[in-house]
Design an enzyme around this catalytic site. Structure first.
Site, PDB file in Angstrom:
ATOM      1  CG  HIS A  65      -0.469   0.167   2.593  1.00 21.20           C
ATOM      2  ND1 HIS A  65      -0.355   1.549   2.929  1.00 21.20           N
ATOM      3  CD2 HIS A  65      -0.035  -0.554   3.472  1.00 21.20           C
ATOM      4  CE1 HIS A  65       0.262   1.616   4.346  1.00 21.20           C
ATOM      5  NE2 HIS A  65       0.283   0.212   4.542  1.00 21.20           N
ATOM      6  CG  ASP A 174       2.793   1.396   7.924  1.00 21.10           C
ATOM      7  OD1 ASP A 174       2.385   0.832   6.800  1.00 21.10           O
ATOM      8  OD2 ASP A 174       1.830   1.456   8.826  1.00 21.10           O
ATOM      9  CD  GLU A 202      -2.922  -1.213   5.361  1.00 22.72           C
ATOM     10  OE1 GLU A 202      -2.791  -2.348   6.067  1.00 22.72           O
ATOM     11  OE2 GLU A 202      -2.670  -0.149   5.763  1.00 22.72           O
ATOM     12  CD  GLU A 203      -1.949   2.825   7.399  1.00 23.46           C
ATOM     13  OE1 GLU A 203      -2.616   2.205   8.327  1.00 23.46           O
ATOM     14  OE2 GLU A 203      -0.568   2.651   7.390  1.00 23.46           O
ATOM     15  CG  HIS A 313       0.007   3.800  12.343  1.00 26.15           C
ATOM     16  ND1 HIS A 313      -1.244   3.436  12.371  1.00 26.15           N
ATOM     17  CD2 HIS A 313       0.604   3.138  11.293  1.00 26.15           C
ATOM     18  CE1 HIS A 313      -1.404   2.223  11.353  1.00 26.15           C
ATOM     19  NE2 HIS A 313      -0.374   2.438  10.686  1.00 26.15           N
TER      20      HIS A 313
END
Lengths: 341, 342
Positions: A65, A174, A202-203, A313
């Protein structure tokens, strides 16, 4: 392959879920000369096909992603302060006191707090939910703020890539590392035909991968992703999930997916045979695009190869460069193996 | 001299309490064109005489030069550091932040935080600074060769321009005050001053005002004005304790301060159309002015503050125009001979 300048460019680019245009552009520029065909679907996924030396027995899709976590401006106060919400899972504590940039024009802003001097003892430790935070761009009024910002503008942690002592420290590791690994693979001559997906959203719930998997309709999938390494001082061994410097991470299951056991075994065997450092995820936690992909159509055999990353994150994650090369090698070996099996 | 450029240079120089050498040297360099007599004393105070006559009146203008910092208290074998605050650091901004660790060389650390994927209780409270851990990503002997206990740690954030003339940076408390004094010296360069004027850039305010206390003892002025930063309005703040950003210097009024000085400054601001705001405090001021006032047999003292948001965090915000106005007001105060003894 050792082109870290590209990794820095990928990490420094701003693109949260639903706002992948800039990062998509960069990835397209990198891969277009090397692929047989490339498509952007309705949600913004990049779906690329590259012919290899021959067609494999198994139709394989590799997926990473390209969105990162961030925030979105929801409202502008009369005093010119911006209210916002998180896009993706972000704990409010990592938002406090951070620099951000906002919107297409990358207006700088700060997430400030009430001065510590004006707090009582209890308030000094107390959690502050995101709904009580705001972004200050130093606008004198709502009207001035509106000259630069509109509700709906995306908010990003400020680019901060650093490569020091074998470690990369940056926002958006990420999953720009996953994109980086796939781009590197695309740039090589492949032994088999393969599909590559750079997925969106994706998140916020694996939304891009879901439709891409439907569209590509593969027999098998490899997801390349950054995963939580909690190997920090004070965390007991079994709760560390994985360790940075410990090699590529393979899981038998996470919160969304029970991975294909054959592919899981392939990964471990290939790593052993080729002297690639791997580790097995020590906690059933987290999830990634596999969760959507393995349930697509009548089911797709799926495996994830992950890169251990601390402080996922937040405004700054950390990975070990050796792990990145381990992931790169394992993905390369595993993709050929799956295609030929 | 552009105030914003000056502030960028000042804020780019990391100097916590007890570690003021770098900022002291920079200040000396910045001010050398405006004064012939500058010394850095044993406590790293920078003392600058603008007009060392034998005049009866001796006005001291003071701003502290140290900034909020942290110090390393332990270095472990796996690359992790423990810290303690050096000054009142706001520990709530630390999780997931990068920090600069000033050992034999400067390295970047990340303050440990647990990602949402592994947290069961979402709204977890903040740890005290002493319970936080910094991850350097360097292990064993290699780390111990770079970093030792007692080394300083700073917020990792470069100064940055916001809208108009506003700036965000860590350490604006009190590099904003330092900039006021330097600008003031520049404005006074071409002027004839009747009294004796000393600029004191003082060390270690964030711990116990050591610099201000010791330097004023030697300098023995007849009056003093401290220049610092104070709370600007922001959402959820006590409105009555705060002033507005971009609305001019805050003139301190408090039982511990000289009312003659605050009255005179207010009058000058009115007469010269300089925007100002009053900051009323009910006892002490929480600044070096508290120490200056009770030096020796007592010294009448005033306080001017630059409005600032998010104090003691990496994202402090000020307006350069407020600095410029504060410098002008100080300049007028000096040129009109300080306190009016009627």
């Amino acid at each position: 392959m050792n082109n870290l300048t590209l990794l820095q460019k990928l990490c420094d680019t701003y693109g949260i879920s639903g706002d992948e245009a800039c990062i998509r552009e960069i990835i397209l520029n990198e891969i277009t000369p090397f692929v047989t065909s490339v498509n952007i679907d309705n949600l913004g996924n990049i779906i690329a096909f590259k012919k290899g030396k021959k067609k494999g027995k198994t139709k394989l899709m590799l997926s990473a992603h390209m969105d990162e976590v961030g925030f979105i401006v929801t409202y502008i106060n009369k005093d010119g302060m911006l209210k916002f919400e998180a896009v993706g899972g972000i704990n409010s504590d990592v938002a406090c006191g951070k620099r951000v940039v906002i919107g297409k024009n990358k207006i700088p802003g700060v997430i400030g707090l009430k001065p510590v001097h004006l707090l009582n003892a209890e308030e000094r430790q107390k959690n502050i939910p995101i709904k009580d935070l705001y972004i200050d761009i130093a606008a004198a009024s709502k009207d001035e703020a509106l000259k630069y910002i509109s509700p709906g503008d995306c908010v990003y942690f400020r680019a901060n890539y650093k490569f020091e002592n074998n470690m990369i420290k940056s926002k958006a590791i990420d999953n720009r590392v996953g994109c980086f690994v796939l781009i590197n693979l695309i740039k090589q001559d492949l032994p088999f035909d393969m599909y590559f997906v750079f997925s969106v959203q994706e998140e916020i719930g694996l939304r891009g991968a879901k439709v891409a998997a439907y569209e590509v309709n593969p027999d098998a999938a490899i997801v390349v992703e950054a995963t939580t390494a909690a190997d920090i001082k004070g965390t007991s061994d079994e709760k560390q999930v994985c360790k940075i410097g410990g090699g590529a991470v393979i899981a038998f299951m996470d919160k969304n997916t029970i991975y294909d056991r054959n592919y899981y075994n392939f990964a471990l065997e290939l790593a052993k045979k080729n002297d690639i450092k791997v580790q097995i995820k020590s906690l059933v936690s987290g999830g990634n695009d596999s969760g959507a992909i393995h349930m697509s159509r009548s089911g797709i055999k799926t495996i994830a190869v992950s890169l251990p990353c601390r402080y996922l994150h937040s405004a700054c994650g950390m990975i070990c460069i050796d792990d990145l090369w381990a992931v790169q090698k394992l993905v390369q070996q595993l993709s050929s193996k799956i295609c030929s099996a | 001299m552009m105030v914003s450029d000056l502030l960028f240079r000042l804020c780019d120089t990391l100097s916590g309490a007890g570690n003021e050498e770098k900022i002291a040297n920079l200040i000396k360099k910045e001010i050398q064109n405006f004064s012939k007599e500058i010394i850095i004393d044993k406590n790293k105070n920078v003392i600058c005489h603008l007009n060392n006559t034998n005049a009866k009146k001796h006005i001291l203008i003071e701003a502290h030069i140290d900034q909020i910092s942290m110090v390393i208290t332990a270095v472990d074998d796996n690359g992790f550091l423990n810290i303690s605050s050096c000054g009142g650091v706001d520990c709530r901004v630390l999780p997931g932040s990068t920090v600069l660790i000033c050992g034999k060389k400067i390295i970047t650390g990340i303050v440990c935080t647990t990602p949402p994927h592994l947290i069961e209780k979402k709204d977890k409270d903040f740890e005290k600074t002493e319970n936080l851990i910094i991850d350097t990503g360097i292990s064993g002997e290699k780390l111990k060769n770079i970093v030792s206990v007692g080394d300083y740690v700073y917020f990792d954030a470069k100064p940055e321009k916001l809208l108009d003339n506003k700036i965000t940076a860590p350490g604006l408390d009190n590099r904003a005050g330092v900039a006021v004094l330097i600008r003031c010296a520049q404005m006074l360069k071409a002027e004839k001053i009747d009294c004796s004027v000393t600029l004191l850039f003082s060390a270690q305010e964030e711990i116990n005002s050591l610099g201000a206390k010791t330097a004023i003892f030697d300098l023995d002025p007849t009056e003093a004005i401290a220049v610092d930063v104070s709370f600007a309005k922001q959402p959820n703040n006590l409105e009555e304790r705060c002033s507005d950003l971009s609305h001019g210097p805050m003139i301190g009024i408090a039982p511990s301060l000289s009312r003659s000085i605050s009255n005179k400054i207010t009058k000058l601001a009115e007469q010269n159309n300089i925007p100002y705001q009053l900051e009323i405090m009910s006892s002490l001021t929480g600044t070096t002015a508290d120490s200056l006032t009770v030096s020796k047999g007592g010294i009448p003292c005033g306080l001017l503050s630059v409005p600032l948001r998010y104090m003691h965090s990496p994202v402090e915000v000020i307006d350069c125009n407020d600095i410029e106005f504060t410098a002008k007001l100080l300049c007028m105060y000096i040129l009109t001979g300080g306190i009016d003894y009627e």
